[in-house]
Design an enzyme around this catalytic site. Structure first.
Site, short mmCIF file in Angstrom:
data_model
loop_
_atom_site.label_atom_id
_atom_site.label_comp_id
_atom_site.label_asym_id
_atom_site.label_seq_id
_atom_site.Cartn_x
_atom_site.Cartn_y
_atom_site.Cartn_z
N GLY A 142 8.00 42.70 -9.31
CA GLY A 142 7.70 43.96 -9.96
C GLY A 142 8.98 44.66 -10.33
O GLY A 142 10.07 44.09 -10.24
N SER A 185 34.28 26.72 -38.51
CA SER A 185 33.63 26.22 -37.28
C SER A 185 34.14 26.97 -36.06
O SER A 185 34.86 26.41 -35.23
CB SER A 185 33.82 24.71 -37.12
#
Length: 631
Positions: free
Chosen positions: A29, A539
Site C-alpha cells: 500500500g 550514435s
C-alpha cells in the site's frame, strides 16, 4: 519445571508442524499506511514474539525517556538503520511465524514509490496481499499501483485492511465508502477474493480479536482471515518443470542436475525431456543431502540423475515430455519498469528467465496502463514505475509457460547491460510465434564465399562523435582510399539514411535507439555480402554501439571515435545546428540538451582538430593495414 519432552512427543510435534499448510503473504500500500505496525501488532497480540524481541521493544521505549510512550511495533519489522531513522520501510522484510492452524511467511514491502521494485519482489512469491489503506486518505495512486502489480504477479486473494480507523472515530460510513470504491477498482484485476476489514494496527482493533469499538463489523479479525482463507495450491498438479541451476559433478562417477522443482512431481523411472534440445530420457535417481528420495514435488530442491548421457546445461529446463513448455524467441508480456533511466524500445538489455540469461530488447510498446483509471494509453517509452503491455524478442529460443500457469517459468527480469542493475520485471502472456514454424532458409553462397570472390575481409568501420566533429568528411576520405585499393565498400551516413530507410524517425532518445538498431541490421547484411561498410553516425549511446558490435562476429566491428571537444564542434557548426539548439529552435540536440556517451575503448581514437582530415583518414588506413583488415 516442566519435564523434557520424550523423543516420541518431539517427533509428533515436528510431524504436526510439517503437516501444516503454509501461506505466503505481503503487506503493501502507500507510504505511512501502517504496514510494519500491523505486522508487529499481529505478532505481539498473537504472542508470537520471543523474549529478546519484547525486551528490545521495552528498551526502546525506555531510551526515549517517556514512561507513557507506546511501543512502536514497526520496529519489529523495520530493521535497517535508515528505516528506523526515517520511520519508513525501504527493503522487503520477511518474517516467519506459525499458529496452531497454519505456517506463515510475511513480506513487509515498502510503500514509497521509489521502492516499488522491492514491492514487486515480495509479491512474486506471495499467495495473498494485505493491502493497507489509511482510513483518512482513502485509495491513493500507490494503493492502485500495488494492487495492479499484485494482480500481474499472480496474487489472487486480497485483504483490504482499512487501517487507522480509530482516527475516523471508528466510522462505518468511511469504511464502507473505501471498500466500495476498491471493489469497483479491483473488478478488472481478476482477484478471486477481495475481503475488506476495518483495523487499527496501533491499538490492535480487529487484528487478532474482534473489537467492541467496531460492533457494526460482523466479519472475522485479520488473523482469523489469514488462518482460514483457502489458497488453492495446484503446483503439484501441473506438468513437471525443473529449471537446471547447476550441473552437479563432484567426481567422474557422478553427474546430476540440480534445481528446485517449479511444478509437478517426479519419480525414478519417469520420462523427462531436456528443453530446448528436445532429448528425452528417464530419471534414475532423486538425490538430496539426506539421501535418495522415492519422489519429489514442486518446491523441493533436488538433484536428478538421468539414465542417459544427454547434454544438459545451466539454464536448460527438464520437462514433462507430453506437456512441454512453449519454445520461442518472441513474446507478449506485461512489464513493470523499475529504474530512473527510461525503457527504450529497441535498446539491448539482458533478460533472465529462471537461470537462463539472454540478450534481447523490447520491440514494441502495445500500451501503458494508467494505474488510477486502469485505462490503456499510448507510450513511446516507460518511465520509473510505469506498467504496460509490450512485445519482446530475445537472441535465442527460450522455454516458457504463460505466467498464469507457472510463475517460475513464466516470469523474467530485465538487466541493464552496462550497470548490471535490475531495471525491470515482467510476466509472459504467450509466445508471439513458435520457433518451430520459422526456419533459416539454406543458402549456398555464404559470407565466406562472397568475401573470397571479392578478395577482401568484410567488416564495419563505425565513425562516432559529435555533430561537426568531421565524421562524414573522414569517412568519405577513407572510402575513397579503400576504393583506390580495389576494395568493395559502402558508406552509410547519418543524414542520408534519414531520407529513406529512417525517414520516419525523429531525434528523441527512443528514435535514436531505433535509428541505430536499423543501421546495425543493415550493416550486418552488407558485411554478409562481403563488403567493407563505413557507418558515420553520432550514435550517442554506448549501449547501441555495443549492440551493433555484438551483431557481428569478433573482429568485424572497428569503432572510430572522432574526438572533437564541444567548443571545436560548435565553432565549426557547418549546418548551423548548434546555433539553432542554443536558441531553443532545435530540441534533443546531442551535446546541448541530449547527452553523448564517448567510447571508453575505441579501436581508433582520432583527435579532431589536431591534424587535417587527410591525415586522420590516413591514420585509419594505417590501423587497418597494421591489423590486417586490408592489405
Amino acid at each position: 519445571m516442566k519435564p523434557a519432552p520424550d523423543a516420541q512427543s518431539f517427533a509428533e510435534y515436528i510431524f504436526r508442524q510439517e503437516s501444516k499448510d503454509q501461506l505466503r503473504f505481503i503487506t503493501c500500500g502507500s507510504v505511512d499506511d501502517g504496514k510494519s505496525t500491523l505486522i508487529g501488532r499481529l505478532l505481539y497480540d498473537a504472542a508470537l514474539l520471543y523474549e529478546d524481541q519484547l525486551a528490545a521493544l521495552r528498551q526502546e521505549v525506555a531510551r526515549q525517556g517517556h514512561p507513557s510512550m507506546e511501543i512502536d511495533f514497526a520496529n519489529l519489522v523495520d530493521g535497517l538503520e535508515a528505516e528506523l531513522e526515517q520511520k519508513i520501510t525501504i527493503d522487503v522484510a520477511y518474517r516467519y511465524f506459525s499458529t496452531a492452524k497454519r505456517k506463515f511467511i510475511v513480506a513487509d514491502t515498502p510503500g514509497h514509490e521509489q521502492y516499488t521494485r522491492n514491492m514487486a519482489t515480495g509479491a512474486s512469491t506471495a499467495d495473498l496481499a494485505v493491502i493497507l489503506v489509511d482510513a483518512r486518505k482513502g485509495l491513493l495512486t500507490q494503493t492502485r499501483r500495488h494492487s495492479f502489480i499484485a494482480s500481474l504477479l499472480g496474487i489472487r486473494h486480497v485483504i483490504l485492511a482499512v487501517n487507522k480507523i480509530d482516527l475516523t472515530d471508528y466510522s462505518q460510513e468511511v469504511f464502507e465508502a473505501i471498500a466500495s470504491e476498491y471493489r469497483i477498482f479491483a473488478a478488472a484485476l481478476n482477484f478471486a477474493t477481495v475481503t475488506p476489514i476495518p483495523v487499527s494496527a496501533r491499538f490492535g482493533d480487529n487484528i487478532t480479536r474482534r473489537s467492541d469499538k467496531l460492533a457494526w463489523y460482523d466479519g472475522p479479525p485479520l488473523l482469523d482471515l489469514l488462518q482460514s482463507i483457502e489458497i488453492a495450491s495446484s503446483k503439484r498438479d501441473r506438468p513437471f518443470r525443473m529449471p537446471v541451476q547447476w550441473v552437479n559433478r563432484p567426481h567422474q562417477d557422478f553427474r546430476g542436475f540440480s534445481g528446485t522443482i517449479a511444478s509437478g512431481s517426479v519419480r525414478p523411472g519417469d520420462a523427462v525431456t531436456v528443453v530446448p534440445s528436445g532429448r528425452t530420457t528417464t530419471v534414475s535417481r532423486i538425490v538430496t543431502h539426506d539421501g535418495d528420495l522415492p519422489a519429489a514435488a514442486a518446491g523441493q530442491a533436488v538433484t536428478l540423475v538421468l539414465a542417459d548421457e544427454v547434454d544438459v546445461s545451466r539454464g536448460d529446463l527438464l520437462s514433462s515430455p507430453t506437456e512441454r513448455p512453449a519454445l520461442s524467441d518472441q513474446f507478449s508480456a506485461n512489464l513493470i519498469w523499475m529504474h530512473e533511466a527510461p525503457m527504450i524500445p529497441g535498446r539491448s538489455y539482458l533478460f533472465k528467465f529462471g537461470s537462463k540469461l539472454v540478450t534481447g530488447s523490447i520491440t514494441a510498446i502495445k500500451h501503458r496502463v494508467n494505474v488510477d483509471t486502469m485505462e490503456p494509453g499510448a507510450a513511446r517509452q516507460f518511465e520509473l514505475n510505469e506498467i504496460g503491455l509490450v512485445n519482446l524478442a530475445v537472441g535465442e529460443q527460450i522455454a516458457v509457460d504463460a505466467y498464469k500457469d507457472s510463475r517460475a517459468t513464466g516470469g523474467f527480469i530485465v538487466i541493464d547491460r552496462l550497470s548490471n542493475q535490475t531495471v525491470g520485471a515482467g510476466t509472459i502472456n504467450f509466445p508471439l510465434r513458435r520457433s518451430e514454424n520459422i526456419h533459416w532458409q539454406a543458402i549456398d553462397l555464404d559470407k565466406k564465399t562472397r568475401s573470397q570472390a571479392l578478395g577482401q575481409r568484410p567488416f564495419v568501420l563505425w565513425f562516432t562523435g559529435l555533430s561537426g566533429a568531421g565524421k562524414s568528411t573522414i569517412a568519405n576520405l577513407v572510402e575513397k582510399r579503400l576504393f583506390s585499393m580495389n576494395r568493395h565498400t559502402y558508406l552509410l551516413d547519418g543524414d542520408n539514411v534519414r531520407h529513406g530507410l529512417n525517414h520516419d524517425l525523429g531525434f528523441t532518445e527512443a528514435d535514436r535507439v531505433e535509428n541505430i538498431r536499423r543501421i546495425g541490421e543493415t550493416a550486418k547484411l552488407f558485411v554478409d555480402a562481403g563488403l567493407i561498410v563505413l557507418c558515420s553516425f553520432i550514435s550517442p549511446y554506448r549501449s547501441e554501439r555495443r549492440m551493433v558490435r555484438e551483431l557481428l562476429e569478433p573482429g568485424e566491428f572497428v569503432e572510430v571515435f572522432v574526438d572533437a571537444p564541444l567548443e571545436i564542434a560548435e565553432r565549426r557548426d557547418p549546418k548551423g545546428l548548434y546555433r539553432k539548439a542554443r536558441a531553443g529552435e532545435l530540441q534533443n540536440f546531442t551535446g546541448i540538451d541530449s547527452p553523448y556517451e564517448a567510447p571508453q575503448a575505441p579501436e581508433i581514437h582520432l583527435a579532431a582538430g589536431s591534424r587535417t582530415p587527410d591525415e586522420l583518414a590516413q591514420a585509419v588506413i594505417d590501423y587497418l593495414r597494421e591489423h590486417r583488415h586490408v592489405s
